[in-house]
Design a protein around this motif. Structure first.
Motif, mmCIF file in Angstrom:
data_model
loop_
_atom_site.group_PDB
_atom_site.id
_atom_site.type_symbol
_atom_site.label_atom_id
_atom_site.label_comp_id
_atom_site.label_asym_id
_atom_site.label_seq_id
_atom_site.Cartn_x
_atom_site.Cartn_y
_atom_site.Cartn_z
ATOM 1 N N ASP A 44 0.832 -1.212 0.000
ATOM 2 C CA ASP A 44 0.000 0.000 0.000
ATOM 3 C C ASP A 44 0.862 1.255 0.000
ATOM 4 N N ASP A 47 2.278 1.618 -3.450
ATOM 5 C CA ASP A 47 1.226 2.088 -4.351
ATOM 6 C C ASP A 47 0.928 3.558 -4.120
ATOM 7 N N TYR A 51 0.653 6.532 -6.823
ATOM 8 C CA TYR A 51 -0.579 7.301 -7.002
ATOM 9 C C TYR A 51 -0.323 8.796 -6.818
ATOM 10 N N TRP A 111 -9.275 5.103 -3.333
ATOM 11 C CA TRP A 111 -8.151 4.199 -3.574
ATOM 12 C C TRP A 111 -8.385 3.440 -4.883
ATOM 13 N N ASP A 112 -9.630 3.006 -5.123
ATOM 14 C CA ASP A 112 -9.953 2.286 -6.359
ATOM 15 C C ASP A 112 -9.733 3.169 -7.591
ATOM 16 N N CYS A 114 -7.537 5.556 -7.822
ATOM 17 C CA CYS A 114 -6.081 5.621 -7.983
ATOM 18 C C CYS A 114 -5.565 4.373 -8.700
ATOM 19 N N ARG A 115 -6.038 3.219 -8.245
ATOM 20 C CA ARG A 115 -5.589 1.955 -8.839
ATOM 21 C C ARG A 115 -5.966 1.898 -10.321
ATOM 22 N N ALA A 118 -3.793 4.359 -12.366
ATOM 23 C CA ALA A 118 -2.435 3.825 -12.549
ATOM 24 C C ALA A 118 -2.440 2.683 -13.561
ATOM 25 N N ASP A 119 -3.444 1.806 -13.485
ATOM 26 C CA ASP A 119 -3.548 0.704 -14.443
ATOM 27 C C ASP A 119 -3.736 1.245 -15.861
#
Length: 128
Positions: A44, A47, A51, A111-112, A114-115, A118-119
């Protein structure tokens, strides 16, 4: 009142300080962190660095988390969230902190989000 104006603590560094009993009541003993939890927390933090690097230049101030206890969104600036996660890693618990003062919800993402962002960046870069 500034700390230097106060008289010295007569029990400073005293192992028999009577206030230690009260301090022990304030913070329940944290359960030891499992190796899996520690690994997830380190991931985390890694990550979070990514982010922040991707989103801060775009004006995102941090991450919003829906609190299960008070059912209110909590807005965490990047540095505050990093400090909280590092404290959890070091101490096994996070101390309460002051909520953000009058945050602009448009400047915080989940957070989702951000993920996914990034993906998306990674997929775009790999496609070229």
């Amino acid at each position: 009142m500034p700390h230097e104006v106060l008289p010295p603590d007569p029990f400073a560094d005293d192992p028999n300080d009577p206030a230690r009993e009260f301090a022990a009541l304030d913070e329940p003993a944290a359960e030891p962190m499992s190796p899996e939890e520690r690994s997830e927390l380190l991931a985390d933090l890694s990550d979070l660095t990514v982010y922040q690097a991707l989103l801060e230049p775009r004006g995102v101030r941090g991450i919003v988390v829906d609190c299960g206890e008070c059912e209110q969104p909590h807005y965490h600036d990047w540095h505050l969230l990093r400090a909280s996660l590092e404290q959890l890693l070091a101490d096994g618990h996070m101390r309460p902190h002051e909520p953000a003062f009058d945050p602009n919800p448009a400047l915080y993402v989940t957070w989702d989000y951000c993920r996914g962002f990034a993906d998306g960046i990674t997929a775009t870069e790999n496609a070229h």
